[in-house]
Design an enzyme around this catalytic site. Structure first.
Site, PDB file in Angstrom:
ATOM      1  N   LYS A 188       0.870  -1.187   0.000  1.00 38.03           N
ATOM      2  CA  LYS A 188       0.000   0.000   0.000  1.00 38.03           C
ATOM      3  C   LYS A 188       0.902   1.231   0.000  1.00 38.03           C
ATOM      4  CE  LYS A 188      -1.835   3.193   2.027  1.00 38.03           C
ATOM      5  NZ  LYS A 188      -1.692   4.621   1.569  1.00 38.03           N
ATOM      6  N   GLU A 264       9.367   1.320  10.874  1.00 37.16           N
ATOM      7  CA  GLU A 264      10.440   2.318  10.749  1.00 37.16           C
ATOM      8  C   GLU A 264       9.777   3.685  10.829  1.00 37.16           C
ATOM      9  OE1 GLU A 264      13.194   2.058   7.449  1.00 37.16           O
ATOM     10  OE2 GLU A 264      14.031   3.989   8.029  1.00 37.16           O
ATOM     11  N   CYS A 298      13.800  10.238   6.816  1.00 31.31           N
ATOM     12  CA  CYS A 298      13.741   9.835   8.216  1.00 31.31           C
ATOM     13  C   CYS A 298      15.120   9.856   8.864  1.00 31.31           C
ATOM     14  CB  CYS A 298      13.080   8.475   8.369  1.00 31.31           C
ATOM     15  SG  CYS A 298      13.814   7.213   7.349  1.00 31.31           S
ATOM     16  N   GLU A 396      10.498  15.938  14.962  1.00 31.85           N
ATOM     17  CA  GLU A 396      10.955  15.670  13.595  1.00 31.85           C
ATOM     18  C   GLU A 396      10.249  16.669  12.676  1.00 31.85           C
ATOM     19  OE1 GLU A 396       9.450  12.128  11.447  1.00 31.85           O
ATOM     20  OE2 GLU A 396      11.546  11.768  10.920  1.00 31.85           O
TER      21      GLU A 396
HETATM   22  P1  NDP Z   1       1.883   8.835   7.713  1.00 27.74           P
HETATM   23  O1  NDP Z   1       2.499   8.042   8.772  1.00 27.74           O
HETATM   24  O2  NDP Z   1       0.469   9.245   7.863  1.00 27.74           O
HETATM   25  O3  NDP Z   1       2.004   8.069   6.295  1.00 27.74           O
HETATM   26  C1  NDP Z   1       2.849   6.977   6.014  1.00 27.74           C
HETATM   27  C2  NDP Z   1       2.087   5.869   5.304  1.00 27.74           C
HETATM   28  O4  NDP Z   1       1.076   5.382   6.170  1.00 27.74           O
HETATM   29  C3  NDP Z   1       1.354   6.312   4.031  1.00 27.74           C
HETATM   30  O5  NDP Z   1       1.285   5.244   3.107  1.00 27.74           O
HETATM   31  C4  NDP Z   1      -0.035   6.600   4.552  1.00 27.74           C
HETATM   32  O6  NDP Z   1      -0.993   6.555   3.527  1.00 27.74           O
HETATM   33  C5  NDP Z   1      -0.194   5.456   5.530  1.00 27.74           C
HETATM   34  N1  NDP Z   1      -1.213   5.653   6.550  1.00 27.74           N
HETATM   35  C6  NDP Z   1      -1.698   6.800   7.073  1.00 27.74           C
HETATM   36  N2  NDP Z   1      -2.627   6.539   8.002  1.00 27.74           N
HETATM   37  C7  NDP Z   1      -2.748   5.198   8.067  1.00 27.74           C
HETATM   38  C8  NDP Z   1      -3.551   4.309   8.827  1.00 27.74           C
HETATM   39  N3  NDP Z   1      -4.431   4.737   9.721  1.00 27.74           N
HETATM   40  N4  NDP Z   1      -3.405   2.987   8.633  1.00 27.74           N
HETATM   41  C9  NDP Z   1      -2.498   2.525   7.747  1.00 27.74           C
HETATM   42  N5  NDP Z   1      -1.737   3.306   6.980  1.00 27.74           N
HETATM   43  C10 NDP Z   1      -1.846   4.624   7.154  1.00 27.74           C
HETATM   44  O7  NDP Z   1       2.795  10.117   7.497  1.00 27.74           O
HETATM   45  P2  NDP Z   1       2.393  11.526   6.841  1.00 27.74           P
HETATM   46  O8  NDP Z   1       2.368  11.373   5.385  1.00 27.74           O
HETATM   47  O9  NDP Z   1       1.157  12.097   7.482  1.00 27.74           O
HETATM   48  O10 NDP Z   1       3.627  12.410   7.319  1.00 27.74           O
HETATM   49  C11 NDP Z   1       3.595  13.007   8.591  1.00 27.74           C
HETATM   50  C12 NDP Z   1       4.941  12.975   9.251  1.00 27.74           C
HETATM   51  O11 NDP Z   1       5.406  11.642   9.367  1.00 27.74           O
HETATM   52  C13 NDP Z   1       6.049  13.674   8.487  1.00 27.74           C
HETATM   53  O12 NDP Z   1       6.025  15.027   8.758  1.00 27.74           O
HETATM   54  C14 NDP Z   1       7.261  12.982   9.019  1.00 27.74           C
HETATM   55  O13 NDP Z   1       7.627  13.577  10.229  1.00 27.74           O
HETATM   56  C15 NDP Z   1       6.806  11.580   9.281  1.00 27.74           C
HETATM   57  N6  NDP Z   1       7.163  10.632   8.205  1.00 27.74           N
HETATM   58  C16 NDP Z   1       8.195   9.789   8.415  1.00 27.74           C
HETATM   59  C17 NDP Z   1       8.599   8.936   7.414  1.00 27.74           C
HETATM   60  C18 NDP Z   1       9.736   8.008   7.581  1.00 27.74           C
HETATM   61  O14 NDP Z   1      10.374   7.663   6.582  1.00 27.74           O
HETATM   62  N7  NDP Z   1      10.024   7.531   8.780  1.00 27.74           N
HETATM   63  C19 NDP Z   1       7.950   8.925   6.113  1.00 27.74           C
HETATM   64  C20 NDP Z   1       6.821   9.829   5.997  1.00 27.74           C
HETATM   65  C21 NDP Z   1       6.471  10.642   7.028  1.00 27.74           C
HETATM   66  P3  NDP Z   1      -1.449   7.909   2.778  1.00 27.74           P
HETATM   67  O15 NDP Z   1      -0.222   8.730   2.538  1.00 27.74           O
HETATM   68  O16 NDP Z   1      -2.059   7.410   1.532  1.00 27.74           O
HETATM   69  O17 NDP Z   1      -2.414   8.559   3.713  1.00 27.74           O
END
Ligand code: NDP
Length: 500
Positions: A188, A264, A298, A396
Site C-alpha cells: 500500500k 520504521e 527519516c 521531527e
Molecule cells: P503517515 O504516517 O500518515 O504516512 C505513512 C504511510 O502510512 C502512508 O502510506 C499513509 O498513507 C499510511 N497511513 C496513514 N494513516 C494510516 C492508517 N491509519 N493505517 C495505515 N496506513 C496509514 O505520514 P504523513 O504522510 O502524514 O507524514 C507526517 C509525518 O510523518 C512527516 O512530517 C514525518 O515527520 C513523518 N514521516 C516519516 C517517514 C519516515 O520515513 N520515517 C515517512 C513519511 C512521514 P497515505 O499517505 O495514503 O495517507
C-alpha cells in the site's frame, strides 16, 4: 562538478494506473480516482484508483491463496533467486522510466531519483543471493536417538505500507527481502506517490513471479492502509511513516490478530562535529544530511551538535554550503534539491519555522518559501541559539531545517545526542579514532556514520532504537525478519515408553 543542462519535459497528459491483484491490473471502474499534481510544477501527472476495503479483501485473499498453495514458498531458493535476478535486470532497463514518474509525483531531483532506482537493482540482486543462502540451524548433540532442527519459514502474507518521501527506495528496501524467503505481499503506497509501486508490480510479473505473490492496493491510509492493518489474514505488516501512525499500527495489530510488525518511524538525528574533524568535509556532510531530499528523510541529520570552540566558524561553513545548493525544477539534471512533496508537509515545515522564531531561536539563514514561479519549495534554513527544550530541537520537522547546539565535552555531546525519543541514525565527525569510537558506542541509534552520513549499501540492516521503530530491514536480517522460526525435534529408534 560536471553539470549537465538538459531538462526532461512534462507528460502531455496524466498517466493512468489501475491497481494490481492476482497478477492483473484492475482499472478504476466505478471507483473514485486520485489525480496527483507534480509538487514542483502544479500540473496533473498521474491518475490512481481509490481502492475500497473490499479491494483490500480481494488483494489479501489473492496473497493468502498464493501463499497457502506454496506456488512461491514451495520453490527452491534457487528458483526464487532466478525470478529476483530477472526482476533486477528488468529494473535496470526501466531505471529512467521509474525515476521520471518518481520525480513527477514526489518532486525530488531526477538525477537523485535515477540514483535511488539504480541502487534498487542491487537490492534485488543481493536478495536473490540471500534466497539461496537463507538457512536455519541443527543440533546434532541431543543423543543418538534424536536430531533437532531450527528452521526458518516465511511468515505468510505481508502488508507493506510505505510513505511518500522515498516511494521506490523504501519499497525495495523491503520487497525483495520479503520475497526471498517465500512470502506473499500486499503493498500500500502513499496515495501521493503510488506510480512506481505499480510499475514494480509490472516488473515482477514480467520477471515470472507467480500471480498473487505481489499485489498493490492504492488509496488513502485511513481507508486502505487501516483495512490492511485490521485484516486477520495478514500475518505481518511492515510500516514506514510517522510515529503517530506507527502507534495506530501497533493498536490495530493488538485489536486484530497480533500480526507481527516491522516499524520504521521518525528520527531527530544528531550530527556530532568535533573540533578535530576535517571541518570542510564535515560542513559538506552536514549540508547534505539536512538538505538531501529537501530534508524529507527519516535519517536526515537535523540536529547539528558542534564543539563550542569551532561552532561559529563551522556554522558559517555550513551556511556557505547550503546557500550554494541548486534548488529548482527537479526535471533539470543539474538540480540538487527539489520540491516539498505534500501541501500538508509544506505547511508543517513553515509552521515549525515560525515556532522556532517564537520560542526564541535565531534564524541564521532561510526560513521562507522560495518563489520559483510554480510548485512548493522551502529555502535551506538554519537556527542558532537553540536550546534542547525547544520544539524545533525535539520534533521531527521533515524539512530542510537545521538546528545548531554547541557542546563543551564528549560526555555532553553524547548526552545531547541521546536526549530524544528517537534513535534512528547519527553521525560523528572527528579525526580521532578514540573519540569517534567512544561516540559510536554510546549513541543509541540503529544506523551510525563516522565521517560521512546517509551512506551504506543493501548489505547493512536498517531500523531504529527507541521510538524510531521495531525490527530491521535489508541485508540478511531483512530476510530473517520476515520469517518465523520453527524448532523441530526428531526422535528415531525405539521409544522408551512412559507407560509400561
Ligand atoms: P503517515 O504516517 O500518515 O504516512 C505513512 C504511510 O502510512 C502512508 O502510506 C499513509 O498513507 C499510511 N497511513 C496513514 N494513516 C494510516 C492508517 N491509519 N493505517 C495505515 N496506513 C496509514 O505520514 P504523513 O504522510 O502524514 O507524514 C507526517 C509525518 O510523518 C512527516 O512530517 C514525518 O515527520 C513523518 N514521516 C516519516 C517517514 C519516515 O520515513 N520515517 C515517512 C513519511 C512521514 P497515505 O499517505 O495514503 O495517507
Amino acid at each position: 562538478m560536471d553539470q549537465q543542462t538538459t531538462r526532461l519535459s512534462l507528460p502531455s497528459e496524466p498517466r493512468t494506473f489501475g491497481f494490481h491483484v492476482d497478477g492483473r491490473d484492475v482499472p478504476a471502474g466505478e471507483r473514485e480516482v486520485f489525480v496527483r499534481h507534480s509538487p514542483a510544477h502544479d500540473v496533473p501527472v498521474t491518475r490512481t484508483v481509490a481502492c475500497t476495503p473490499a479491494d483490500v479483501d480481494d488483494a489479501v485473499a489473492a496473497a493468502r491463496a498464493a501463499f497457502d498453495d506454496r506456488r512461491w514458498a514451495g520453490l527452491g531458493g534457487a528458483d526464487r533467486a532466478a525470478v529476483l535476478l530477472r526482476a533486477a535486470a528488468l529494473l535496470r532497463e526501466r531505471v529512467d522510466e521509474i525515476a521520471y514518474w518518481e520525480t513527477l509525483e514526489n518532486g525530488k531531483p531526477i538525477a537523485q531519483a535515477r540514483g535511488e532506482v539504480s541502487g534498487c537493482v542491487g537490492m534485488f540482486e543481493l536478495a536473490a543471493g540471500l534466497a539461496r543462502t537463507l538457512h536455519g540451524d541443527t543440533f546434532n548433540n541431543v543423543g543418538d536417538d534424536a536430531l533437532s532442527l531450527v528452521m526458518r519459514e516465511p511468515v505468510g502474507v505481508v502488508g507493506v505500507v510505505t510513505p511518500w518521501n522515498f516511494p521506490f527506495l523504501i519499497l525495495c528496501e523491503r520487497v525483495p527481502y520479503i520475497l526471498a524467503s517465500g512470502n506473499a505481499v500486499v503493498a500500500k503506497p502513499s496515495e501521493f506517490t503510488s506510480a512506481t509501486t505499480l510499475i514494480l508490480a509490472d516488473i515482477l510479473r514480467a520477471a515470472g513471479l507467480p500471480a498473487g505473490v505481489f499485489n498493490v492496493v492504492t488509496g488513502t491510509g485511513p481507508t486502505v492502509g487501516q483495512a490492511m492493518l485490521e485484516h486477520r489474514d495478514v500475518d505481518m505488516v511492515s510500516f514506514t511513516g510517522s510515529t503517530r501512525t506507527g502507534r495506530a499500527v501497533v493498536e490495530a495489530s493488538a485489536r486484530s490478530n497480533f500480526k507481527k510488525l516491522g516499524l520504521e518511524l521518525g528520527g531527530k538525528n544528531p550530527q556530532i562535529v568535533f573540533a578535530d574533524a576535517d571541518l570542510d568535509d564535515a560542513a559538506d556532510g552536514v549540508a547534505f544530511g539536512i538538505a538531501f531530499n529537501s530534508g524529507q528523510c527519516c535519517v536526515s541529520g537535523s540536529r547539528l551538535i558542534v564543539e563550542r570552540a569551532v561552532a561559529d566558524a563551522f556554522a558559517r561553513k555550513v551556511a556557505d554550503k547550503l546557500a550554494r545548493i541548486r534548488t529548482g525544477d527537479p526535471l533539470d539534471e543539474a538540480t540538487q534539491a527539489g520540491a516539498i512533496t505534500t501541501e500538508a508537509q509544506n505547511r508543517a515545515i513553515l509552521d515549525y519555522i515560525e515556532k522556532g522564531k517564537a520560542e526564541g531561536a535565531t534564524l541564521a539563514m532561510g526560513g521562507t518559501a522560495m518563489d520559483l514561479g510554480r510548485g512548493r519549495f522551502i529555502a535551506p534554513t538554519v537556527f542558532t541559539d537553540v536550546t534542547p527544550d525547544m520544539t524545533i530541537a525535539r520534533d521531527e520537522i521533515f524539512g530542510p531545517v537545521l538546528t545548531i547546539l554547541p557542546f563543551d565535552t564528549l560526555d555532553e555531546a553524547v548526552e545531547m545526542a541521546n536526549d530524544t525519543e528517537y534513535g534512528l541514525a547519527a553521525s560523528v565527525w572527528s579525526k580521532d579514532i578514540d573519540t569517534a569510537m567512544a561516540v559510536s558506542r554510546r549513541v543509541r541509534a540503529g544506523r551510525f556514520w563516522v565521517n560521512t552520513t546517509l551512506a551504506g549499501g543493501p548489505e547493512l540492516p536498517i531500523g531504529g532504537f527507541k521510538a524510531s521503530g521495531w525490527g530491521r530491514e535489508a541485508g540478511m536480517m531483512g530476510v530473517e525478519e520476515y520469517t518465523q522460526v520453527k524448532s523441530v525435534h526428531i526422535a528415531f529408534g525405539p521409544r522408551q515408553h512412559w507407560i509400561d
